[in-house]
Design a protein around this motif. Sequence first.
Motif, short mmCIF file in Angstrom:
data_model
loop_
_atom_site.label_atom_id
_atom_site.label_comp_id
_atom_site.label_asym_id
_atom_site.label_seq_id
_atom_site.Cartn_x
_atom_site.Cartn_y
_atom_site.Cartn_z
N GLY A 51 20.04 -6.94 -32.11
CA GLY A 51 21.17 -6.01 -32.07
C GLY A 51 21.87 -5.95 -30.72
N PRO A 52 22.28 -4.75 -30.32
CA PRO A 52 23.02 -4.55 -29.06
C PRO A 52 22.25 -5.03 -27.83
CG PRO A 52 23.18 -2.60 -30.44
CD PRO A 52 22.16 -3.49 -31.09
N LEU A 53 20.93 -4.88 -27.83
CA LEU A 53 20.15 -5.30 -26.66
C LEU A 53 20.24 -6.81 -26.47
CD1 LEU A 53 18.34 -4.63 -24.29
CD2 LEU A 53 16.37 -4.71 -25.85
N GLY A 54 20.19 -7.53 -27.58
CA GLY A 54 20.32 -8.98 -27.49
C GLY A 54 21.67 -9.39 -26.96
N LYS A 55 22.71 -8.69 -27.39
CA LYS A 55 24.06 -8.97 -26.91
C LYS A 55 24.17 -8.68 -25.43
CE LYS A 55 28.92 -7.76 -27.64
NZ LYS A 55 29.87 -6.89 -28.40
N ILE A 102 14.34 -3.05 -16.99
CA ILE A 102 14.54 -4.20 -16.10
C ILE A 102 16.02 -4.53 -15.98
CG2 ILE A 102 14.20 -6.70 -15.91
CD1 ILE A 102 11.39 -6.30 -17.05
N LEU A 103 16.73 -4.54 -17.10
CA LEU A 103 18.17 -4.85 -17.07
C LEU A 103 18.95 -3.79 -16.29
CD1 LEU A 103 18.69 -6.00 -20.77
CD2 LEU A 103 18.53 -7.44 -18.73
N ASP A 104 18.52 -2.53 -16.39
CA ASP A 104 19.21 -1.45 -15.67
C ASP A 104 18.99 -1.56 -14.16
OD1 ASP A 104 20.13 -0.36 -18.01
OD2 ASP A 104 18.52 1.13 -18.18
N SER A 105 17.78 -1.93 -13.75
CA SER A 105 17.43 -1.89 -12.33
C SER A 105 17.67 -3.22 -11.60
CB SER A 105 15.96 -1.49 -12.17
OG SER A 105 15.71 -0.23 -12.74
N CYS A 106 17.46 -4.32 -12.29
CA CYS A 106 17.56 -5.65 -11.64
C CYS A 106 18.91 -6.26 -11.97
CB CYS A 106 16.42 -6.54 -12.11
SG CYS A 106 14.77 -5.83 -11.87
N SER A 107 19.92 -5.77 -11.31
CA SER A 107 21.30 -6.18 -11.62
C SER A 107 21.64 -7.58 -11.14
CB SER A 107 22.28 -5.18 -11.01
OG SER A 107 22.11 -5.10 -9.60
N ASN A 117 11.37 -3.16 -26.13
CA ASN A 117 12.79 -3.02 -25.75
C ASN A 117 12.98 -1.98 -24.64
OD1 ASN A 117 13.15 -4.78 -27.84
ND2 ASN A 117 14.81 -3.64 -28.81
N THR A 118 12.10 -0.99 -24.60
CA THR A 118 12.19 0.04 -23.55
C THR A 118 11.99 -0.58 -22.17
OG1 THR A 118 11.39 1.77 -25.04
CG2 THR A 118 11.20 2.19 -22.68
N GLY A 119 10.96 -1.37 -22.04
CA GLY A 119 10.69 -2.02 -20.76
C GLY A 119 11.77 -3.00 -20.38
N LEU A 120 12.28 -3.75 -21.35
CA LEU A 120 13.36 -4.70 -21.07
C LEU A 120 14.62 -3.99 -20.60
CD1 LEU A 120 14.56 -7.50 -21.02
CD2 LEU A 120 14.97 -7.33 -23.50
N CYS A 121 14.95 -2.88 -21.25
CA CYS A 121 16.14 -2.10 -20.83
C CYS A 121 15.98 -1.62 -19.40
CB CYS A 121 16.35 -0.91 -21.76
SG CYS A 121 17.04 -1.33 -23.37
N LEU A 171 7.99 -1.77 -16.35
CA LEU A 171 8.47 -0.59 -15.63
C LEU A 171 8.15 -0.67 -14.14
CD1 LEU A 171 7.55 2.22 -18.20
CD2 LEU A 171 9.79 1.17 -17.79
N ALA A 172 7.00 -1.26 -13.80
CA ALA A 172 6.66 -1.44 -12.39
C ALA A 172 7.65 -2.38 -11.72
CB ALA A 172 5.23 -1.99 -12.27
N ILE A 173 8.01 -3.44 -12.41
CA ILE A 173 9.00 -4.39 -11.88
C ILE A 173 10.36 -3.70 -11.72
CG2 ILE A 173 10.33 -6.46 -12.47
CD1 ILE A 173 7.73 -7.51 -13.84
N ALA A 174 10.75 -2.95 -12.73
CA ALA A 174 12.04 -2.26 -12.69
C ALA A 174 12.11 -1.26 -11.54
CB ALA A 174 12.30 -1.56 -14.02
#
Length: 333
Positions: A252-256, A230-235, A224-228, A203-206
Amino acid sequence: MSSCSSADSAASSSYSSSKEQSENEERQTWSWLELPRDVTAAILLKLGAVEILTSAQSVCSSWWSICKDPTMWRAIDTHNWGNVFNLPYNLEIICRHAVDRSCGQLVDINVEHFCTDDLLKYITDSTSHLRRLRLFFCYDISDEGLCKVVGKLPLLEELDISIGTITKDALEVIGQNCPKLKSLKFNMKDSRCSHIESDDEALAIARTMPELCHLQLFGNKLTNTGLCAILDSCSHLESLDLRHCFNLNLEGPLGKRCTEQIKDLRRPNELINDYPFCALMGDSGLFYIDNLLGFSDRDFLSDVDYQDDLYAFLDGSDFSDNVSYYFDPDTYY
């Protein structure tokens, strides 16, 4: 007479051969010393800071002059294989000498295993141009020490603070003060057995590093929360290494989404053969593998389970077949 003549001829031939060999050696010596200055400098740079300061610079006056040139010290590599206690010299003193010789032109430095808060301050006080900083395995660098100096690193693009004591607090300060940061390695000992979950670092990275293009989080406890986040913020992320992040579920969907968004994705269970900090080789064979791979909880595993885990992390071949692979200097550094 014939016998004497033959002996004289042989002696003359031997003398000529010896003289020719001596002249060839002399020509080779002079050809080495007469190399263009920039070529000699490029060769010396292959040695690294420790070798230059402890030996190479003393070979001759020409090399001494080249080794005093500030352009030789724009990049400083003090690799030391982790053996910082039994060396015949003080690595911190050598590093300070190298930094002094850069005359403020330092842009890239590798200070692994032995860097402290004081040395880091000395480095950042000496240059405002640092773009690459590697502090792997530096347990004597604290959050407080790092936070005090990151304000002097506005141009920093690459940072490796793997396997140390740095927490999410320092990560946030780094992100706030280093807007040009493109690559971050924040690897740690994995928690395969402890099952501790924490998204603090993720979350700090994001929150503070939206411009990242390359991120390595080997052994992180994120979910998965932290990974999401990062994916949302680090485009701009192009590569993401999540090996040994065993709290993640990418089925699931996160892996895709990861597959679609990240060009170079390393999943939690992927092989670690190319990961450079797997183990070290000692006199008694392979050791530190518990420490560097994070198996601090080995006591909770049976010997069979432990060997099975190691087997799974390799490429499926017998453990003994991989021992020599784990300590390849070209891979490690």
